[in-house]
Design an enzyme around this catalytic site. Structure first.
Site, PDB file in Angstrom:
ATOM      1  N   HIS A  45      -3.062   1.480  -2.083  1.00  0.00           N
ATOM      2  CA  HIS A  45      -2.211   0.562  -2.828  1.00  0.00           C
ATOM      3  C   HIS A  45      -0.804   1.144  -3.011  1.00  0.00           C
ATOM      4  O   HIS A  45      -0.649   2.297  -3.384  1.00  0.00           O
ATOM      5  CB  HIS A  45      -2.804   0.241  -4.204  1.00  0.00           C
ATOM      6  CG  HIS A  45      -2.124  -0.926  -4.843  1.00  0.00           C
ATOM      7  ND1 HIS A  45      -2.433  -2.226  -4.517  1.00  0.00           N
ATOM      8  CD2 HIS A  45      -1.104  -0.998  -5.723  1.00  0.00           C
ATOM      9  CE1 HIS A  45      -1.647  -3.039  -5.192  1.00  0.00           C
ATOM     10  NE2 HIS A  45      -0.827  -2.319  -5.930  1.00  0.00           N
TER      11      HIS A  45
ATOM     12  N   SER B  11       1.584  -6.582  -3.962  1.00  0.00           N
ATOM     13  CA  SER B  11       0.941  -6.263  -5.236  1.00  0.00           C
ATOM     14  C   SER B  11       1.155  -7.399  -6.240  1.00  0.00           C
ATOM     15  O   SER B  11       0.804  -8.541  -5.959  1.00  0.00           O
ATOM     16  CB  SER B  11       1.478  -4.922  -5.739  1.00  0.00           C
ATOM     17  OG  SER B  11       0.722  -4.467  -6.843  1.00  0.00           O
TER      18      SER B  11
ATOM     19  N   ASP C  75      -7.898   0.842  -2.033  1.00  0.00           N
ATOM     20  CA  ASP C  75      -7.103   0.087  -2.999  1.00  0.00           C
ATOM     21  C   ASP C  75      -8.059  -0.631  -3.944  1.00  0.00           C
ATOM     22  O   ASP C  75      -8.939  -1.370  -3.497  1.00  0.00           O
ATOM     23  CB  ASP C  75      -6.237  -0.930  -2.232  1.00  0.00           C
ATOM     24  CG  ASP C  75      -5.391  -1.811  -3.145  1.00  0.00           C
ATOM     25  OD1 ASP C  75      -5.399  -1.591  -4.367  1.00  0.00           O
ATOM     26  OD2 ASP C  75      -4.722  -2.724  -2.614  1.00  0.00           O
TER      27      ASP C  75
END
Length: 322
Positions: free
Chosen positions: A292, A108, A262
């Protein structure tokens, strides 16, 4: 099976994982920057991910506890990650790490930091060359919040489209008064839209990723006051996807994970294309059922997800192939 050591480099905590068995030769060195939008998350939250890599790859893993925004202002997170990386690169001998096998990784926003650090290190001729960057569902640009993945997954947990903007504002310590305008891309000058259209555009996303109800966005008008309020979103540190080709073509071999569910999926797809267009070798793993933040659950027994395990095993296989 692991020796685990906590130490500090300046103000930045590191946790170093290394196998207990004596090294038969030099080991790989893996730097890991955790996710959490730069405003939350910790070394402890990604303990299981780092242990798994250290054991399965017979490698030394350095997990970096960079200080969090907004208390520790942006762009301090990048300097924390860079200083941790420089410390490790200058002390490889102590950890029996092969200077030709340094991997910079993250998930991320941590993958964003890894991307930026790899770009910064290109200028450091006195240090070993990074062997590979490992980017797990990276967020890489603040130019276009209407890409297909932003539309399709706007309301998919753990990261909603509106949350992305909220976290950007929190991370940059800005008042969220112009959030709605940023959601509509009103913060991007026309000249930038045209300049970067070749790199950041729904037109470049492969058609198979548009099947799930993508509707092209109607153009919105630029608002200079919105740009002024949040122009950091378009800086190269925040949006490393916008780096020039002269930088991108020098980057190390790359491994990119994207997840179907995501909002940031298309950032990974666009970066994959940019790297490949510039002659950089990319290994890509797409998780059809992943979402995600899935690795935050990795190793938690019944709370973990099979697709998260598959992502980790694919990542380990990639690292072991280097």
């Amino acid at each position: 099976k692991l020796l685990i050591k906590d130490l500090k480099v300046g103000e930045v905590p590191l946790r170093i994982y290394q196998p207990k068995w004596p090294p038969t030769g030099k080991r790989r060195g893996v730097l890991y920057f955790h996710g959490g939008a730069g405003t939350f998350g910790s070394i402890g939250a990604f303990e299981r991910v780092c242990r798994y890599i250290a054991k399965k790859c017979n490698s030394v893993v350095v997990s970096v506890g960079y200080r969090l925004a907004p208390e520790h202002p942006y762009p301090g997170q990048y300097f924390d990650c860079l200083n941790a990386t420089l410390y490790f690169m200058r002390n490889l001998e102590e950890y029996h790490v092969d200077p030709a096998l340094i991997i910079i990784s993250g998930d991320s926003c941590g993958a964003n930091f890894a991307t930026v650090i790899c770009q910064i290190l290109l200028n450091k001729r006195d240090l070993p060359k990074v062997r590979a960057q490992v980017l797990l569902y990276p967020g890489l640009q603040g130019l276009d919040f209407h890409l297909p993945s932003y539309q399709q997954n706007a309301s998919v947990p753990l990261l909603f489209r509106k949350q992305v903007i909220y976290f950007c504002f929190r991370y940059l310590n800005k008042e969220p008064s112009v959030m709605e305008d940023v959601l509509q891309n009103c913060h991007v000058p026309e000249s930038m839209k045209w300049k970067y259209k070749k790199w950041v555009s729904a037109d470049i996303i492969p058609d198979e990723f548009k099947i799930r109800g993508y509707i092209p966005q109607k153009p919105t008008s630029y608002k200079p006051e919105v740009h002024e309020a949040i122009k950091e979103l378009l800086a190269i540190t925040f949006s490393p996807l916008l780096a020039e080709d002269s930088i991108i073509c020098q980057l190390p071999e790359s491994y990119i994970v994207t997840c179907e569910f995501d909002v940031l999926r298309d950032d990974g797809l666009l970066y994959k294309k940019r790297l490949e267009d510039n002659g950089v070798q990319v290994t890509w793993y797409h998780s059809e059922s992943g979402f995600h933040g899935i690795l935050a659950f990795f190793g938690y027994g019944i709370f973990s997800f099979l697709s998260g395990k598959k992502i980790m095993d694919s990542t380990v296989n990639y690292i072991n192939s280097l």
